[in-house]
Scaffold this motif. Structure first.
Motif, PDB file in Angstrom:
ATOM      1  N   PRO A  75      -9.338 -13.359 -46.329  1.00 24.36           N
ATOM      2  CA  PRO A  75     -10.653 -12.917 -46.830  1.00 24.36           C
ATOM      3  C   PRO A  75     -10.718 -12.853 -48.348  1.00 24.36           C
ATOM      4  O   PRO A  75     -11.767 -13.131 -48.938  1.00 24.36           O
ATOM      5  CB  PRO A  75     -10.818 -11.529 -46.195  1.00 24.36           C
ATOM      6  CG  PRO A  75      -9.445 -11.092 -45.814  1.00 24.36           C
ATOM      7  CD  PRO A  75      -8.695 -12.329 -45.488  1.00 24.36           C
ATOM      8  N   VAL A  76      -9.616 -12.483 -49.001  1.00 21.75           N
ATOM      9  CA  VAL A  76      -9.617 -12.404 -50.470  1.00 21.75           C
ATOM     10  C   VAL A  76      -9.836 -13.787 -51.064  1.00 21.75           C
ATOM     11  O   VAL A  76     -10.654 -13.977 -51.966  1.00 21.75           O
ATOM     12  CB  VAL A  76      -8.302 -11.791 -50.980  1.00 21.75           C
ATOM     13  CG1 VAL A  76      -8.226 -11.872 -52.508  1.00 21.75           C
ATOM     14  CG2 VAL A  76      -8.186 -10.338 -50.528  1.00 21.75           C
ATOM     15  N   ALA A 126     -15.913 -18.521 -52.564  1.00 23.74           N
ATOM     16  CA  ALA A 126     -17.370 -18.434 -52.431  1.00 23.74           C
ATOM     17  C   ALA A 126     -18.044 -18.105 -53.753  1.00 23.74           C
ATOM     18  O   ALA A 126     -19.160 -18.549 -54.030  1.00 23.74           O
ATOM     19  CB  ALA A 126     -17.730 -17.390 -51.370  1.00 23.74           C
ATOM     20  N   THR A 127     -17.361 -17.317 -54.585  1.00 22.21           N
ATOM     21  CA  THR A 127     -17.932 -16.907 -55.878  1.00 22.21           C
ATOM     22  C   THR A 127     -17.503 -17.816 -57.028  1.00 22.21           C
ATOM     23  O   THR A 127     -17.855 -17.563 -58.185  1.00 22.21           O
ATOM     24  CB  THR A 127     -17.518 -15.459 -56.197  1.00 22.21           C
ATOM     25  OG1 THR A 127     -16.079 -15.374 -56.212  1.00 22.21           O
ATOM     26  CG2 THR A 127     -18.062 -14.489 -55.164  1.00 22.21           C
ATOM     27  N   SER A 133      -5.123 -11.966 -57.887  1.00 22.54           N
ATOM     28  CA  SER A 133      -5.284 -12.790 -56.690  1.00 22.54           C
ATOM     29  C   SER A 133      -5.526 -14.269 -57.015  1.00 22.54           C
ATOM     30  O   SER A 133      -5.141 -15.133 -56.237  1.00 22.54           O
ATOM     31  CB  SER A 133      -6.437 -12.254 -55.830  1.00 22.54           C
ATOM     32  OG  SER A 133      -7.623 -12.131 -56.595  1.00 22.54           O
ATOM     33  N   ARG A 134      -6.140 -14.580 -58.152  1.00 20.45           N
ATOM     34  CA  ARG A 134      -6.452 -15.975 -58.460  1.00 20.45           C
ATOM     35  C   ARG A 134      -5.200 -16.809 -58.722  1.00 20.45           C
ATOM     36  O   ARG A 134      -5.233 -18.042 -58.596  1.00 20.45           O
ATOM     37  CB  ARG A 134      -7.421 -16.061 -59.645  1.00 20.45           C
ATOM     38  CG  ARG A 134      -6.913 -15.427 -60.904  1.00 20.45           C
ATOM     39  CD  ARG A 134      -7.989 -15.343 -61.991  1.00 20.45           C
ATOM     40  NE  ARG A 134      -8.153 -16.607 -62.692  1.00 20.45           N
ATOM     41  CZ  ARG A 134      -9.249 -17.351 -62.627  1.00 20.45           C
ATOM     42  NH1 ARG A 134     -10.268 -16.989 -61.879  1.00 20.45           N
ATOM     43  NH2 ARG A 134      -9.325 -18.474 -63.315  1.00 20.45           N
TER      44      ARG A 134
END
Length: 542
Positions: free
Chosen positions: A201-202, A208-209, A474-475
């Motif tokens: 999900p992360v 998505a963004t 996270s990226r």
């Protein structure tokens, strides 16, 4: 479902990877038959370590892909590479059939396995962590940490079962291939299960963004803020975790088989029991790290390892081969020469059989027999002997070996045989055993010592995935956490068995190789105490 599917696939990959380590003695005979026994075993361990050497490169390649295109598809690819390479090992020709091409092909497949594993662990740990609630991340990711031990345990069971079914002679001849070939069945099941998963999900939110990294390698390693954390993670946590892991689960097995001369089947069974007893502690320490933090548990494990390894391995000798311990105590072996002309008992070219001087013949024989010894230098005025003569004291008995005809290749073989006969007689008279007597092995004590080693492994390894995930944004998480993990485990840990065994062969001290993990774990404790941040309350959606 996320934990089960991720764990199942990772168990399979560790099963593949560790089959080779468990069969190092057999593989040394199959693929490195052109060199002396000690060098062959070190070569087999080095080929095992070759898979670890390339893991950081796999981490860079697949970590970048994982941050660019997603976690799920990346570790599906790594699983396919790992499974195909393992299956192919079972089809390889041996040295007798293909000569030097056999070890070349073997090392090539090990390299492919290492590259795949370099991309696997970071993806699985990141995938689980990005599904986990913040207050249970240590617990959830600790299930991933059990997979290395469960994979080792599964490979142990398959090896033990195959050995029992076929018998030692058939297993040594061709049966060792069966565990490798059987892995194709596990590959099919693991791929099917992993295909049922969705993206984390992360990562899905980032995609998505439009917030995913366009250059994860640049962000991770060419910007000092993140590179500093990578270096702290490596030297302040992962290096100590790695050497403790490989000492407790691999070097202990090599020590039992190669040094203490415990039968391979018996050693595998004892290790399997200790692993079965110790594996739940991975989850326990993962859970505990959610309560008190990751850092104190990891560093405590490193400190305890550096303090207890020497007494634990001395105790292991007493329990597994008491005859060796008794003989060493009452009749220590001392090899005396006029000067330091003995060779270093490791040949990186693989052509030196250590048979051109009496000193080399003596030390090669003692190393192969698992007999500990120390070296002394005498003064020639006190012992008028030829410059390259050797004296071997076995307790109160002295064997004087003169080198008069060693330079003559026609008589060298008979001279070597005579030296070995003399040494064997002196060692047998002093009580040195050719192998561990099964009836005298204190098996409950051996299991207890191995269990203690495994518990230390669970302390350092149970919380490490949660900590590494939490250290990085996270990226670039997949890339950033994978590199220090695989440098630590691939280089500092993966080379431990070969390096430690070479240190033992070179010095004659069966415990000398322990200085490697003791020093590394102690350094990690100090650096981690000073520099490593605590992470267990951190949110990872950033």
């Amino acid at each position: 479902m996320v934990i089960a599917a991720s764990s199942l696939g990772t168990v399979f990959e560790w099963y593949d990877f560790y089959l080779y380590g468990l069969l190092a003695t057999t593989i040394s005979a199959q693929f490195f038959a052109g060199v002396n026994d000690t060098t062959a075993f070190i070569f087999a361990l080095a080929a095992f370590a070759a898979g670890f050497a390339v893991r950081p490169f796999g981490a860079l390649v697949f970590g970048r892909i994982g941050d660019l295109v997603g976690r799920k598809n990346t570790f599906l690819v790594t699983m396919g590479i790992m499974g195909g390479s393992t299956f192919a090992v079972g089809l390889l020709p041996n040295f007798a059939t293909a000569g030097v091409f056999a070890p070349i092909l073997l090392v090539t497949l090990r390299v492919l396995q290492g590259l795949a594993l370099g991309g696997q662990y970071g993806g699985a740990a990141t995938y689980v962590a990005e599904h986990a609630p913040n207050h249970k991340r240590g617990l959830y990711t600790s299930w991933i940490q059990t997979t290395a031990t469960l994979g080792l345990f599964a490979s142990l069971l398959v090896v033990i079962g195959t050995r029992s079914w076929l018998g030692e002679a058939a297993f040594a001849s061709w049966g060792w291939r069966v565990p490798f070939l059987a892995s194709v069945l596990l590959l099919g099941v693991s791929l099917w299960v992993r295909l049922q998963l969705n993206e984390s999900p992360v990562y899905a939110r980032m995609k998505a963004t439009g917030n995913t990294s366009k250059a994860p390698l640049t962000e991770a390693f060419l910007r000092w803020g993140n590179l500093r954390i990578v270096l702290i993670a490596l030297f302040g946590a992962v290096v100590g975790q790695a050497v403790v892991w490989y000492t407790g689960q691999f070097y202990a097995l090599f020590f039992l088989e190669k040094t203490l001369k415990v039968d391979g089947m018996t050693a595998n069974v004892l290790i399997a029991i200790a692993l079965a007893l110790g594996t739940p502690f991975f989850v326990f320490f993962g859970w505990l790290s959610d309560k008190i933090g990751r850092k104190p548990i990891i560093l405590a494990g490193c400190l305890l390892a550096s303090i207890t390894y020497f007494p634990l391995f001395h105790a292991l000798t007493q329990a597994a081969n008491p005859a060796l311990a008794e003989a060493q105590a009452k009749a220590p072996v001392v090899v005396s020469t006029l000067d330091a002309k003995c060779s270093f008992q490791f040949d990186p070219i693989g052509k030196n059989k250590f048979d051109t001087s009496v000193c080399d013949v003596v030390k090669a024989y003692l190393a192969k027999a698992g007999v500990p010894y120390r070296t002394a230098i005498w003064e020639n005025r006190d012992h008028p002997r030829p410059a390259d003569a050797v004296e071997v004291d076995v307790g109160n008995k002295r064997v004087v070996l003169l080198p008069d005809t060693m330079a003559d290749p026609l008589t060298r073989k008979s001279i070597i045989e005579g030296v070995q006969v003399d040494l064997k007689a002196a060692l047998t008279e002093a009580g040195y055993p050719a192998k561990a007597e099964d009836a005298r092995i204190n098996k409950p004590m051996v299991v207890a010592i191995l269990f203690a080693l495994v518990v230390l492994v669970t302390m350092v390894y149970g919380p490490i995935a949660g900590m590494l995930v939490e250290l990085f944004p996270s990226r670039i998480r997949y890339t950033s956490m994978s590199l220090p993990y695989h440098i630590g485990n691939g280089w500092f840990g993966g080379f431990l068995p070969a390096t430690a065994f070479a240190m033992v062969a070179a010095t004659g001290d069966i415990y000398y190789g322990l200085w490697y993990p003791v020093v590394a774990a102690a350094c990690t404790f100090i650096l981690g105490l000073l520099l490593l941040p605590e992470t267990f309350r951190k949110k990872i959606e950033d």
